[in-house]
Design a protein around this motif. Structure first.
Motif, PDB file in Angstrom:
ATOM      1  N   ASN A 183       0.850  -1.188   0.000  1.00 55.72           N
ATOM      2  CA  ASN A 183       0.000   0.000   0.000  1.00 55.72           C
ATOM      3  C   ASN A 183       0.886   1.238   0.000  1.00 55.72           C
ATOM      4  N   ARG A 215       1.827   2.908   3.425  1.00 53.18           N
ATOM      5  CA  ARG A 215       2.462   2.111   4.488  1.00 53.18           C
ATOM      6  C   ARG A 215       3.522   2.941   5.219  1.00 53.18           C
ATOM      7  N   ASN A 275      -5.005  -0.231   5.399  1.00 51.95           N
ATOM      8  CA  ASN A 275      -5.717  -1.237   4.616  1.00 51.95           C
ATOM      9  C   ASN A 275      -6.575  -2.085   5.541  1.00 51.95           C
TER      10      ASN A 275
END
Length: 155
Positions: free
Chosen positions: A71, A74, A127
């Protein structure tokens, strides 16, 4: 891009399942006859259930960190917490089965559960799927905490 995702999945699998391997080795090598001689609560699961449950949980943990890793939002601190939590995961098996120290193992488990909750919160910010993948793990470890505490009381 696909190659990088495959390699990162392999690396996260290797690290995560290394914790499983070390913990499993400690358990197999030092569990008996000590564990069989303990008084256990009625809700103690049969021994055969632990391998498939832990294998599933380690796979879910691997997928959770892997999805998080890919992602764009992150952060590395969360990845470091993930690695630290694996150390505590492995440490519990060593403290409990190798040293037969149920009280210290209980404290290790409390730290482990705290780290898992932190991971769930941090994963959720980036996420939601990663955080959901960790929920069965925190539930299983919470059950292990109750079991660990019960073993202390009964023995």
């Amino acid at each position: 891009m696909l190659k990088n995702k495959f390699i990162s999945f392999l690396l996260f699998s290797l690290v995560t399942f290394s914790a499983s391997f070390i913990g499993g080795l400690a358990t197999i090598s030092f569990k008996e006859p000590w564990y069989s001689l303990l008084n256990k609560p009625v809700f103690n699961p049969p021994d055969w259930i632990f391998a498939p449950v832990w294998t599933t949980l380690y796979l879910m943990m691997t997928i959770a960190i892997w999805v998080f890793w890919h992602n764009k939002n992150r952060d590395m601190n969360t990845v470091y917490i993930y690695f630290i939590h694996l150390v505590f995961n492995t440490t519990w098996s060593i403290v409990f089965f190798v040293f037969h120290n149920m009280i210290l193992a209980l404290f290790v488990l409390i730290i482990l559960i705290s780290l898992i909750v932190i991971l769930i919160i941090r994963f959720n910010r980036v996420n939601i799927a990663s955080s959901y993948l960790m929920i069965p793990y925190v539930l299983w470890c919470s059950f292990a905490l109750i079991l660990n505490f019960s073993l202390i009381i009964l023995n």
